[in-house]
Design a protein around this motif. Structure first.
Motif, PDB file in Angstrom:
ATOM      1  N   GLU A  61      -8.511   6.336   1.700  1.00 21.88           N
ATOM      2  CA  GLU A  61      -8.094   5.842   0.383  1.00 21.88           C
ATOM      3  C   GLU A  61      -9.320   5.341  -0.371  1.00 21.88           C
ATOM      4  O   GLU A  61     -10.021   4.446   0.091  1.00 21.88           O
ATOM      5  N   THR A  96      -4.048  13.044  -4.415  1.00 19.51           N
ATOM      6  CA  THR A  96      -3.519  11.922  -5.188  1.00 19.51           C
ATOM      7  C   THR A  96      -2.003  11.893  -5.044  1.00 19.51           C
ATOM      8  O   THR A  96      -1.328  12.904  -5.242  1.00 19.51           O
ATOM      9  N   ASN A 148       0.849  -1.185   0.000  1.00 17.99           N
ATOM     10  CA  ASN A 148       0.000   0.000   0.000  1.00 17.99           C
ATOM     11  C   ASN A 148       0.892   1.245   0.000  1.00 17.99           C
ATOM     12  O   ASN A 148       2.115   1.149   0.066  1.00 17.99           O
ATOM     13  N   MET A 149       0.277   2.423  -0.086  1.00 22.68           N
ATOM     14  CA  MET A 149       1.064   3.656  -0.188  1.00 22.68           C
ATOM     15  C   MET A 149       1.908   3.903   1.059  1.00 22.68           C
ATOM     16  O   MET A 149       3.012   4.426   0.962  1.00 22.68           O
ATOM     17  N   LYS A 155       1.302   9.797  -6.467  1.00 26.43           N
ATOM     18  CA  LYS A 155       1.789   8.855  -7.477  1.00 26.43           C
ATOM     19  C   LYS A 155       3.280   8.651  -7.265  1.00 26.43           C
ATOM     20  O   LYS A 155       4.046   9.626  -7.210  1.00 26.43           O
ATOM     21  N   SER A 160      -9.065   4.662  -3.871  1.00 26.39           N
ATOM     22  CA  SER A 160      -8.569   3.719  -4.874  1.00 26.39           C
ATOM     23  C   SER A 160      -7.050   3.724  -4.872  1.00 26.39           C
ATOM     24  O   SER A 160      -6.418   4.689  -4.451  1.00 26.39           O
ATOM     25  N   SER A 161      -6.492   2.623  -5.344  1.00 28.59           N
ATOM     26  CA  SER A 161      -5.044   2.546  -5.559  1.00 28.59           C
ATOM     27  C   SER A 161      -4.813   1.518  -6.664  1.00 28.59           C
ATOM     28  O   SER A 161      -5.613   0.594  -6.843  1.00 28.59           O
ATOM     29  N   PHE A 187       2.697   3.766  -9.253  1.00 28.11           N
ATOM     30  CA  PHE A 187       1.784   3.366  -8.187  1.00 28.11           C
ATOM     31  C   PHE A 187       0.981   4.600  -7.783  1.00 28.11           C
ATOM     32  O   PHE A 187       1.553   5.617  -7.395  1.00 28.11           O
ATOM     33  N   ILE A 188      -0.338   4.511  -7.882  1.00 27.22           N
ATOM     34  CA  ILE A 188      -1.226   5.642  -7.627  1.00 27.22           C
ATOM     35  C   ILE A 188      -2.157   5.310  -6.474  1.00 27.22           C
ATOM     36  O   ILE A 188      -2.747   4.224  -6.435  1.00 27.22           O
ATOM     37  N   ALA A 189      -2.314   6.265  -5.542  1.00 20.62           N
ATOM     38  CA  ALA A 189      -3.320   6.145  -4.483  1.00 20.62           C
ATOM     39  C   ALA A 189      -4.075   7.467  -4.414  1.00 20.62           C
ATOM     40  O   ALA A 189      -3.472   8.547  -4.433  1.00 20.62           O
TER      41      ALA A 189
END
Length: 153
Positions: free
Chosen positions: A87, A118, A2-3, A120, A89-90, A98-100
């Motif tokens: 969050e 956002t 995860n982020m 990235k 979406s990711s 990698f985007i969250a």
């Protein structure tokens, strides 16, 4: 992954360039600070004009809620309260980006202030940090973004 885990593995300082909601170019800085436990981190973000004028500053806690959802709690002078951003979406893109996306409320709830932050992580080692928002009664739009790379700042 995860982020939170991904950011803990990054360098600690980043500098880059961006544009704010008024179309002004700025120099952005992000500093990632670890906390006593790896369940959260602090993210410090600032945006300053070329003359040093501060456009924006925020301190953001990133961690898991008791329900296990990843959440941002940004503190910034533009908001008179702390507005949690869960969050929404990711994804890992085919190029490795990698985007969250962290949201304070649905984009279509025009009767309230709503915001998305956002983050990235780019394949080239950079970080993109962006704010989108809509005021009550207003449209929801991308307002400010910055691309930053590891630095010594």
């Amino acid at each position: 992954m995860n982020m939170l885990t991904a950011l803990l593995a990054q360098p600690r300082k980043f500098t880059g360039h961006g544009t704010n909601h008024e179309g002004e170019d700025f120099i952005g800085h992000i500093e990632i600070k670890t906390l006593p436990s790896p369940v959260a981190l602090m993210l410090y973000y600032s945006a300053c004009g070329a003359d040093g004028q501060q456009f924006h500053s925020e301190a953001t806690l990133l961690g898991n809620t008791a329900e296990g959802k990843l959440c941002l709690w940004p503190v910034m002078e533009e908001l008179p309260f702390v507005l949690p951003h869960t969050e929404s979406s990711s994804a890992v893109m085919t190029d490795g980006e990698f985007i969250a996306i962290f949201s304070s409320g649905p984009r279509d709830r025009t009767e309230i202030f709503r915001e998305e932050i956002t983050i990235k992580l780019q394949p080239d080692g950079g970080i993109s940090y962006a704010h989108s928002w809509g005021m009550p009664g207003g449209t929801f739009e991308a307002r400010s973004s910055c691309v930053l790379f590891p630095s010594e700042h």
